[in-house]
Design an enzyme around this catalytic site. Structure first.
Site, mmCIF file in Angstrom:
data_model
loop_
_atom_site.group_PDB
_atom_site.id
_atom_site.type_symbol
_atom_site.label_atom_id
_atom_site.label_comp_id
_atom_site.label_asym_id
_atom_site.label_seq_id
_atom_site.Cartn_x
_atom_site.Cartn_y
_atom_site.Cartn_z
ATOM 1 N N CYS A 187 8.312 0.783 11.766
ATOM 2 C CA CYS A 187 7.341 -0.188 11.223
ATOM 3 C C CYS A 187 7.953 -1.576 11.016
ATOM 4 C CB CYS A 187 6.814 0.289 9.874
ATOM 5 S SG CYS A 187 6.609 2.054 9.742
ATOM 6 N N LEU A 211 0.856 -1.193 0.000
ATOM 7 C CA LEU A 211 0.000 0.000 0.000
ATOM 8 C C LEU A 211 0.890 1.240 0.000
ATOM 9 C CD1 LEU A 211 -2.565 -1.090 2.751
ATOM 10 C CD2 LEU A 211 -2.935 -1.031 0.263
ATOM 11 N N ASP A 233 2.575 -6.126 2.547
ATOM 12 C CA ASP A 233 3.037 -5.201 3.586
ATOM 13 C C ASP A 233 3.542 -5.906 4.847
ATOM 14 O OD1 ASP A 233 2.669 -2.422 2.638
ATOM 15 O OD2 ASP A 233 0.595 -3.072 2.333
ATOM 16 N N HIS A 246 0.146 7.002 10.391
ATOM 17 C CA HIS A 246 0.156 6.410 11.728
ATOM 18 C C HIS A 246 0.711 7.413 12.739
ATOM 19 C CE1 HIS A 246 0.399 2.265 9.672
ATOM 20 N NE2 HIS A 246 -0.713 2.247 10.383
HETATM 21 C C1 CIR Z 1 0.691 0.341 4.950
HETATM 22 O O1 CIR Z 1 0.143 1.240 4.285
HETATM 23 O O2 CIR Z 1 0.101 -0.299 5.812
HETATM 24 C C2 CIR Z 1 2.143 0.022 4.654
HETATM 25 N N1 CIR Z 1 2.399 0.237 3.261
HETATM 26 C C3 CIR Z 1 3.041 0.889 5.505
HETATM 27 C C4 CIR Z 1 2.923 0.569 6.956
HETATM 28 C C5 CIR Z 1 3.787 1.416 7.799
HETATM 29 N N2 CIR Z 1 3.713 0.998 9.169
HETATM 30 C C6 CIR Z 1 3.856 1.798 10.204
HETATM 31 O O3 CIR Z 1 3.954 3.020 10.048
HETATM 32 N N3 CIR Z 1 3.805 1.253 11.402
#
Ligand code: CIR
Length: 253
Positions: free
Chosen positions: A248, A18, A60, A161
């Site tokens: 993340c 994503l 992801d 986030h």
């Molecule tokens: C998403 O949109 O869920 C992933 N592409 C990126 C997640 C990033 N995670 C985070 O900030 N904890």
């Protein structure tokens, strides 16, 4: 101090993760190299590291932070807000059972990405975001309460986030970008402001006295180093392309 780190090797499908960044697709080989560098940085922090295998059904899934929250007293399997990420919760559940006797869950209609949860001692700030709804946040507060911890909700305005724009570096030091710099609930901390053109650097992690920061953000790096932290820079350019960063990519507990 953290004892354990969990990460997951990126899968080839990560290039389809994503993304709202508009920076093009990640280069998978480069992403693998960067993940290895990230693990090498963690290896200097005195933690044991579990590296989970790639999960190609979940583009992801390298962002292992979102489907679980690891507290000192219990783990919480979340219910990720994005449909394509929802089953990452089932993927991580058996792993957490290896480390915890007490495993809780966020259940429907709650949604929660743990990237929206920032720990400050026994208090947890929970971002209400496009991914984490009020019900998910309320369920988490009830779980925390059961174990003598507390939680409060922070309403997000622009970022994905909570920890996209905030990182608690312990000792009262809070790295903050954009909308978080002036939020009343954070004024009790020593706020280290991340300049607008370096806002990606607000997503960094404190691990046992060291701070792991994305490479290429010299002003933020110098501010953090100026506070006496040992700063380790890692290039996460391929993860930025799919809206992810340093925090993340691991669970720390
Ligand atoms: C998403 O949109 O869920 C992933 N592409 C990126 C997640 C990033 N995670 C985070 O900030 N904890």
């Amino acid at each position: 101090m953290f004892k354990h780190i969990i990460t997951r090797t990126p899968c080839p499908a990560m290039i389809e993760g994503l993304s709202e960044a508009g920076l093009g697709k990640p280069d998978y080989d480069k992403a693998m190299d960067q993940h290895n560098d990230y693990i090498r940085a963690l290896q200097t922090c005195g933690v044991d590291i579990t590296i989970l295998p790639p999960a190609n059904d979940y583009p992801d899934s390298v962002f292992v932070e979102d489907p679980a929250l690891c507290t000192p007293h219990c783990a919480v399997i979340t219910r990720p807000g994005a449909e394509s990420r929802r089953n990452e919760a089932e993927l991580i559940a058996p792993v957490l059972q290896r480390f915890y006797n007490r495993v809780e869950r966020i259940v429907e209609p709650g949604t929660l990405d743990a990237g929206d949860v920032m720990m400050v001692g026994s208090h947890y700030y929970i971002g209400k975001s496009a991914r984490t709804n009020e019900e998910g946040a309320r369920q988490l507060i009830a779980i925390l309460d059961k174990y003598g911890m507390t939680g409060s909700i922070v309403v997000l305005e622009t970022v994905l986030h909570l920890k996209t724009g905030l990182a608690y570096l312990e000792n009262g030091n809070l790295l903050a970008a954009g909308e978080f710099v002036t939020k009343p609930e954070f004024q009790q901390y020593n706020i280290i402001e991340v300049p607008v053109d370096e806002s990606y650097a607000a997503n960094c992690i404190w691990v046992n006295g060291k701070v792991i920061l994305p490479a290429g953000y010299p002003s933020t790096r110098d501010k953090i180093a100026g506070l006496g932290y040992d700063v380790i820079e890692v290039d996460t350019s391929e993860y930025l392309k799919v809206d992810g960063g340093v925090s993340c990519m691991s669970l720390r507990f």
